[in-house]
Design an enzyme around this catalytic site. Sequence first.
Site, PDB file in Angstrom:
ATOM      1  N   ARG A 123       0.813  -1.236   0.000  1.00  0.00           N
ATOM      2  CA  ARG A 123       0.000   0.000   0.000  1.00  0.00           C
ATOM      3  C   ARG A 123       0.837   1.273   0.000  1.00  0.00           C
ATOM      4  O   ARG A 123       0.372   2.344   0.368  1.00  0.00           O
ATOM      5  CB  ARG A 123      -0.983   0.027   1.179  1.00  0.00           C
ATOM      6  N   LYS A 145       2.627  11.609 -11.261  1.00  0.00           N
ATOM      7  CA  LYS A 145       1.896  10.670 -12.123  1.00  0.00           C
ATOM      8  C   LYS A 145       2.772   9.441 -12.331  1.00  0.00           C
ATOM      9  O   LYS A 145       3.914   9.563 -12.786  1.00  0.00           O
ATOM     10  CB  LYS A 145       1.577  11.301 -13.481  1.00  0.00           C
ATOM     11  N   GLU A 187       9.511  19.553 -24.421  1.00  0.00           N
ATOM     12  CA  GLU A 187       8.737  19.807 -23.189  1.00  0.00           C
ATOM     13  C   GLU A 187       9.217  21.099 -22.519  1.00  0.00           C
ATOM     14  O   GLU A 187       8.420  21.832 -21.938  1.00  0.00           O
ATOM     15  CB  GLU A 187       8.850  18.625 -22.218  1.00  0.00           C
ATOM     16  N   LYS A 229       6.273  23.425 -13.551  1.00  0.00           N
ATOM     17  CA  LYS A 229       5.468  22.213 -13.325  1.00  0.00           C
ATOM     18  C   LYS A 229       5.019  22.139 -11.868  1.00  0.00           C
ATOM     19  O   LYS A 229       3.866  21.825 -11.580  1.00  0.00           O
ATOM     20  CB  LYS A 229       6.238  20.948 -13.726  1.00  0.00           C
ATOM     21  N   GLU A 239      -5.238  16.739 -11.348  1.00  0.00           N
ATOM     22  CA  GLU A 239      -5.737  17.127 -12.675  1.00  0.00           C
ATOM     23  C   GLU A 239      -7.262  17.217 -12.759  1.00  0.00           C
ATOM     24  O   GLU A 239      -7.909  16.540 -13.556  1.00  0.00           O
ATOM     25  CB  GLU A 239      -5.192  16.176 -13.750  1.00  0.00           C
ATOM     26  N   ARG A 243      -4.074  21.493 -14.368  1.00  0.00           N
ATOM     27  CA  ARG A 243      -2.915  20.655 -14.692  1.00  0.00           C
ATOM     28  C   ARG A 243      -2.900  20.211 -16.153  1.00  0.00           C
ATOM     29  O   ARG A 243      -1.836  19.983 -16.727  1.00  0.00           O
ATOM     30  CB  ARG A 243      -2.869  19.431 -13.757  1.00  0.00           C
ATOM     31  N   ASN A 247      -0.405  19.584 -21.038  1.00  0.00           N
ATOM     32  CA  ASN A 247      -0.533  18.703 -22.201  1.00  0.00           C
ATOM     33  C   ASN A 247      -0.645  19.465 -23.515  1.00  0.00           C
ATOM     34  O   ASN A 247      -1.187  18.930 -24.488  1.00  0.00           O
ATOM     35  CB  ASN A 247      -1.749  17.787 -22.018  1.00  0.00           C
ATOM     36  N   HIS A 250      -0.182  17.623 -26.795  1.00  0.00           N
ATOM     37  CA  HIS A 250      -0.141  16.187 -26.511  1.00  0.00           C
ATOM     38  C   HIS A 250      -1.301  15.431 -27.173  1.00  0.00           C
ATOM     39  O   HIS A 250      -1.144  14.273 -27.528  1.00  0.00           O
ATOM     40  CB  HIS A 250      -0.147  15.925 -25.003  1.00  0.00           C
ATOM     41  N   HIS A 254      -0.223  12.555 -29.292  1.00  0.00           N
ATOM     42  CA  HIS A 254      -0.536  11.141 -29.008  1.00  0.00           C
ATOM     43  C   HIS A 254      -1.083  10.469 -30.258  1.00  0.00           C
ATOM     44  O   HIS A 254      -0.806   9.295 -30.517  1.00  0.00           O
ATOM     45  CB  HIS A 254      -1.551  11.033 -27.867  1.00  0.00           C
ATOM     46  N   HIS A 267       8.078  10.668 -28.198  1.00  0.00           N
ATOM     47  CA  HIS A 267       7.013  11.462 -27.582  1.00  0.00           C
ATOM     48  C   HIS A 267       7.260  12.970 -27.780  1.00  0.00           C
ATOM     49  O   HIS A 267       6.379  13.702 -28.232  1.00  0.00           O
ATOM     50  CB  HIS A 267       6.940  11.103 -26.096  1.00  0.00           C
TER      51      HIS A 267
HETATM   52  P1  NAD Z   1      12.771   6.644 -21.881  1.00  0.00           P
HETATM   53  O1  NAD Z   1      12.619   6.397 -20.447  1.00  0.00           O
HETATM   54  O2  NAD Z   1      12.354   5.562 -22.814  1.00  0.00           O
HETATM   55  O3  NAD Z   1      14.284   7.033 -22.178  1.00  0.00           O
HETATM   56  C1  NAD Z   1      14.681   7.284 -23.510  1.00  0.00           C
HETATM   57  C2  NAD Z   1      15.874   6.407 -23.914  1.00  0.00           C
HETATM   58  O4  NAD Z   1      17.044   6.956 -23.325  1.00  0.00           O
HETATM   59  C3  NAD Z   1      15.795   4.978 -23.435  1.00  0.00           C
HETATM   60  O5  NAD Z   1      16.361   4.139 -24.392  1.00  0.00           O
HETATM   61  C4  NAD Z   1      16.653   5.002 -22.176  1.00  0.00           C
HETATM   62  O6  NAD Z   1      17.183   3.732 -21.838  1.00  0.00           O
HETATM   63  C5  NAD Z   1      17.732   5.954 -22.585  1.00  0.00           C
HETATM   64  N1  NAD Z   1      18.404   6.652 -21.512  1.00  0.00           N
HETATM   65  C6  NAD Z   1      17.884   7.171 -20.385  1.00  0.00           C
HETATM   66  N2  NAD Z   1      18.780   7.892 -19.741  1.00  0.00           N
HETATM   67  C7  NAD Z   1      19.936   7.814 -20.441  1.00  0.00           C
HETATM   68  C8  NAD Z   1      21.224   8.365 -20.280  1.00  0.00           C
HETATM   69  N3  NAD Z   1      21.505   9.201 -19.284  1.00  0.00           N
HETATM   70  N4  NAD Z   1      22.167   8.049 -21.192  1.00  0.00           N
HETATM   71  C9  NAD Z   1      21.871   7.245 -22.240  1.00  0.00           C
HETATM   72  N5  NAD Z   1      20.660   6.722 -22.466  1.00  0.00           N
HETATM   73  C10 NAD Z   1      19.692   7.014 -21.574  1.00  0.00           C
HETATM   74  O7  NAD Z   1      11.982   7.962 -22.342  1.00  0.00           O
HETATM   75  P2  NAD Z   1      11.717   9.385 -21.668  1.00  0.00           P
HETATM   76  O8  NAD Z   1      11.580  10.302 -22.803  1.00  0.00           O
HETATM   77  O9  NAD Z   1      12.656   9.682 -20.589  1.00  0.00           O
HETATM   78  O10 NAD Z   1      10.282   9.167 -20.992  1.00  0.00           O
HETATM   79  C11 NAD Z   1       9.159   8.816 -21.764  1.00  0.00           C
HETATM   80  C12 NAD Z   1       8.167   8.129 -20.859  1.00  0.00           C
HETATM   81  O11 NAD Z   1       7.773   9.048 -19.845  1.00  0.00           O
HETATM   82  C13 NAD Z   1       6.897   7.684 -21.556  1.00  0.00           C
HETATM   83  O12 NAD Z   1       6.546   6.409 -21.101  1.00  0.00           O
HETATM   84  C14 NAD Z   1       5.867   8.700 -21.104  1.00  0.00           C
HETATM   85  O13 NAD Z   1       4.554   8.167 -21.069  1.00  0.00           O
HETATM   86  C15 NAD Z   1       6.357   9.032 -19.731  1.00  0.00           C
HETATM   87  N6  NAD Z   1       5.962  10.356 -19.237  1.00  0.00           N
HETATM   88  C16 NAD Z   1       5.419  10.411 -18.002  1.00  0.00           C
HETATM   89  C17 NAD Z   1       5.046  11.631 -17.476  1.00  0.00           C
HETATM   90  C18 NAD Z   1       4.521  11.697 -16.076  1.00  0.00           C
HETATM   91  O14 NAD Z   1       4.071  12.769 -15.650  1.00  0.00           O
HETATM   92  N7  NAD Z   1       4.602  10.625 -15.315  1.00  0.00           N
HETATM   93  C19 NAD Z   1       5.236  12.801 -18.209  1.00  0.00           C
HETATM   94  C20 NAD Z   1       5.798  12.712 -19.477  1.00  0.00           C
HETATM   95  C21 NAD Z   1       6.167  11.474 -19.980  1.00  0.00           C
HETATM   96  N1  GLY Z   2       3.017  15.380 -18.046  1.00  0.00           N
HETATM   97  C1  GLY Z   2       1.765  15.968 -17.696  1.00  0.00           C
HETATM   98  C2  GLY Z   2       1.495  15.937 -16.242  1.00  0.00           C
HETATM   99  O1  GLY Z   2       2.315  15.557 -15.437  1.00  0.00           O
HETATM  100  O2  GLY Z   2       0.430  16.297 -15.854  1.00  0.00           O
END
Ligand code: NAD
Ligand code: GLY
Length: 361
Positions: A123, A145, A187, A229, A239, A243, A247, A250, A254, A267
């Site tokens: 939990r 999130k 972003e 943020k 949200e 919030r 997006n 987005h 998407h 993305h």
């Molecule tokens: P990712 O986590 O896939 O990383 C991108 C690539 O870079 C991967 O291949 C990873 O292994 C590599 N990598 C990471 N750090 C590295 C480093 N320092 N050196 C070399 N390679 C490295 O992608 P991302 O763009 O970081 O994140 C995208 C994800 O985040 C999606 O799943 C998206 O839905 C999510 N997201 C979540 C939120 C949220 O609020 N929770 C917001 C935006 C995006």
């Molecule tokens: N990435 C959008 C949010 O965190 O709300």
Amino acid sequence: MKIIHRLGVDLGERSYPIYIGTDLLGQAELIGQHILGSSALIVSNTTVAPLYLARIQTALESLGIRQDQVILEDGEQFKTLASVESIIDLMLRQRHDRRSTIIALGGGVIGDIAGFAASIYQRGVNFIQMPTTLLSQVDSSVGGKTGVNHPLGKNMIGAFYQPQCVIADIDSFGTLSARELSAGMAEVIKYGLIYDAEFFDWLEQNIDGLMTGDVDLLAQAVLVSCRIKARVVEQDERESGLRAILNLGHTFGHAIEAVMGYGNWLHGEAVAAGMIMAIDLSIRQGWIDESVRERSIELLRRAALPTAPPAEMTPEQFLETMAIDKKTVDGTIKLVLLRKLGEACVTGDYDHDKLLQTLAA
Ligand code: NAD
Ligand code: GLY
């Protein structure tokens, strides 16, 4: 270790600091302040672990923290309940208790998976974000999130769960590909467009230095992005309204990601094209003028980002995918649009014909 900036996210009892700096990942003193019990589990992937895991292991060892690791395959396709289950399996087998700490070491994929596991293990256990991509430092690691994908939809399973702290080490960009740095920059540019026209001006002046890896400029960009943020999340953590301005681009983006096949457009690349589409509709609504489009296209171009959607995508493909966006209510596609440079709104109150014109254009 150099902490260049320290910023607070103010959410009452769920408040936490974001540390931005260099040489932060292996700092026992810093990590130790946010470890709760005597055990920790590090979640990373096969790309990031060989680069950065050892220094965190050494730091935990020096603190006398018992530790385990789950190293997942790299990729969005592994952002699944099966990955969460593998984390929970290991924690149970290794008898991690409710005072254990989960540490997410990686990009947004790892942060989202590990955060969700932390939210449900017994939990809820302590959770530290160590984001290693620009996108994860300025967006996904902040705001709580967490979640994974379902075969029928991206990010459809999840929870709001705030970390204990975020440790954003600018040095980690040293191993990041240029394409991933650009994707994160989309972003960063978004924050200027939705919230802070002065920050947009600053980005125009400094984008070349940012793209060539200037540490102080990158730390400043991460700081301002995280601050915006944080201010938005503080007003609307779950949200219910504001919030959603985070997006911008987005909903269009998407659709691009889904139609083109996840991973073909990153993305951030899809968001960049989507922001220009949102700007196009805002201009058609008469809310902003042409100069916002010109400046945005130029800034995205200098950040090596796309400024238009793929030519082969049809308006029908956009509409079909946009209709299942989480912001769509009772069939109305709500969009984030610009009232002016530095001010966004979330609205379903736009002229539908103008949306069709944007998609056709
Ligand atoms: P990712 O986590 O896939 O990383 C991108 C690539 O870079 C991967 O291949 C990873 O292994 C590599 N990598 C990471 N750090 C590295 C480093 N320092 N050196 C070399 N390679 C490295 O992608 P991302 O763009 O970081 O994140 C995208 C994800 O985040 C999606 O799943 C998206 O839905 C999510 N997201 C979540 C939120 C949220 O609020 N929770 C917001 C935006 C995006
Ligand atoms: N990435 C959008 C949010 O965190 O709300």
